[in-house]
Design an enzyme around this catalytic site. Sequence first.
Site, PDB file in Angstrom:
ATOM      1  N   ASP A   8       0.855  -1.174   0.000  1.00 59.24           N
ATOM      2  CA  ASP A   8       0.000   0.000   0.000  1.00 59.24           C
ATOM      3  C   ASP A   8       0.904   1.242   0.000  1.00 59.24           C
ATOM      4  OD1 ASP A   8      -2.266   1.650   0.341  1.00 59.24           O
ATOM      5  OD2 ASP A   8      -2.038   1.590   2.518  1.00 59.24           O
ATOM      6  N   GLU A  17      -0.295   5.016   0.980  1.00 58.09           N
ATOM      7  CA  GLU A  17      -0.556   5.978   2.054  1.00 58.09           C
ATOM      8  C   GLU A  17      -0.634   5.297   3.416  1.00 58.09           C
ATOM      9  OE1 GLU A  17      -3.518   9.136   1.084  1.00 58.09           O
ATOM     10  OE2 GLU A  17      -3.693   8.020  -0.782  1.00 58.09           O
ATOM     11  N   GLU A  70      -0.817  10.086   4.895  1.00 59.06           N
ATOM     12  CA  GLU A  70      -2.138  10.085   4.266  1.00 59.06           C
ATOM     13  C   GLU A  70      -2.382  11.436   3.595  1.00 59.06           C
ATOM     14  OE1 GLU A  70      -4.477   7.761   3.961  1.00 59.06           O
ATOM     15  OE2 GLU A  70      -3.773   6.184   5.321  1.00 59.06           O
ATOM     16  N   ARG A 111     -16.033  12.665  -0.327  1.00 56.38           N
ATOM     17  CA  ARG A 111     -14.936  13.641  -0.409  1.00 56.38           C
ATOM     18  C   ARG A 111     -15.162  14.643  -1.547  1.00 56.38           C
ATOM     19  NH1 ARG A 111     -10.084   9.170  -0.092  1.00 56.38           N
ATOM     20  NH2 ARG A 111      -9.614   9.305   2.134  1.00 56.38           N
ATOM     21  N   SER A 141      -2.259   0.910  -4.956  1.00 61.44           N
ATOM     22  CA  SER A 141      -2.910   1.944  -4.155  1.00 61.44           C
ATOM     23  C   SER A 141      -4.260   2.337  -4.740  1.00 61.44           C
ATOM     24  CB  SER A 141      -1.993   3.180  -4.107  1.00 61.44           C
ATOM     25  OG  SER A 141      -2.647   4.260  -3.477  1.00 61.44           O
ATOM     26  N   ASP A 142      -5.157   2.759  -3.864  1.00 68.53           N
ATOM     27  CA  ASP A 142      -6.438   3.295  -4.330  1.00 68.53           C
ATOM     28  C   ASP A 142      -6.351   4.806  -4.564  1.00 68.53           C
ATOM     29  OD1 ASP A 142      -7.887   1.007  -4.639  1.00 68.53           O
ATOM     30  OD2 ASP A 142      -8.737   1.025  -2.622  1.00 68.53           O
ATOM     31  N   LYS A 201      -7.079  -3.956  -5.322  1.00 61.59           N
ATOM     32  CA  LYS A 201      -5.921  -4.587  -4.662  1.00 61.59           C
ATOM     33  C   LYS A 201      -6.016  -6.115  -4.717  1.00 61.59           C
ATOM     34  CE  LYS A 201      -5.043  -0.528  -1.910  1.00 61.59           C
ATOM     35  NZ  LYS A 201      -4.364   0.013  -0.747  1.00 61.59           N
ATOM     36  N   ASP A 240      -2.170  -1.000   5.620  1.00 61.85           N
ATOM     37  CA  ASP A 240      -2.612  -0.564   6.953  1.00 61.85           C
ATOM     38  C   ASP A 240      -4.119  -0.459   7.115  1.00 61.85           C
ATOM     39  OD1 ASP A 240      -2.898   1.632   5.217  1.00 61.85           O
ATOM     40  OD2 ASP A 240      -2.573   3.071   6.825  1.00 61.85           O
ATOM     41  N   ASN A 266      -9.089  -1.495   3.041  1.00 62.39           N
ATOM     42  CA  ASN A 266      -9.027  -1.816   1.611  1.00 62.39           C
ATOM     43  C   ASN A 266      -7.770  -2.602   1.235  1.00 62.39           C
ATOM     44  OD1 ASN A 266      -7.358   0.433   1.994  1.00 62.39           O
ATOM     45  ND2 ASN A 266      -7.799   1.282  -0.019  1.00 62.39           N
TER      46      ASN A 266
END
Length: 199
Positions: free
Chosen positions: A7, A9, A15, A46, A90-91, A133, A152, A155
Amino acid sequence: MTVTCLDLEGVLVPEIWIAFAEASGIPELKKTTRDEPDYDKLMNWRIGVLKEHGLGLKEIQETIAKIDPLPGAKEFLDELRASCQTIIVSDTFTQFAAPLMKKLGMPTIFCNELIVAENGEITGFKMRCEKSKLTTVKALQSMGFETIASGDSYNDLGMILNSKAGFLFRSTDKIKADYPQLKAFEEYDDLLKAIKAEL
């Protein structure tokens, strides 16, 4: 033949949304995939908050330009890449990740794309694939690779649980308590040692 999937972030860089929440003075934007397992729901929320405040890609990129990798992250990544093929899965979005990849020595990253209007407003996002992922590790496995994964957040669990070995890194107490079978690390040296033991 092993590929390690990491991952981004919270594992290698801070983040992005938390940094932007602090820079913009909008505390609700601190919510991340550690808090909300449904990524689509989180991103749509968001985008709504950004619209409400008249903020777009330019403002987020200005914050990202000031973000450095977490202390020790580049050294960890360099040593890991010297031992095995490594992909950051990563997303996040290419528009966010590009400057950070330069600071990490240009590792390979699989991520998503933002849909941005001409005026810089973020109007949507395009995911590379569903459950990106998990789908990535399954695709690598279908090509004859074994995978090791670390992350972490919620996801990351799909790729961690479906790999030959998977580790939590600087995760939340709740995720660690919910998945006691997963080894959890706080330091890069310990994570590196655990990955190398599986190669």
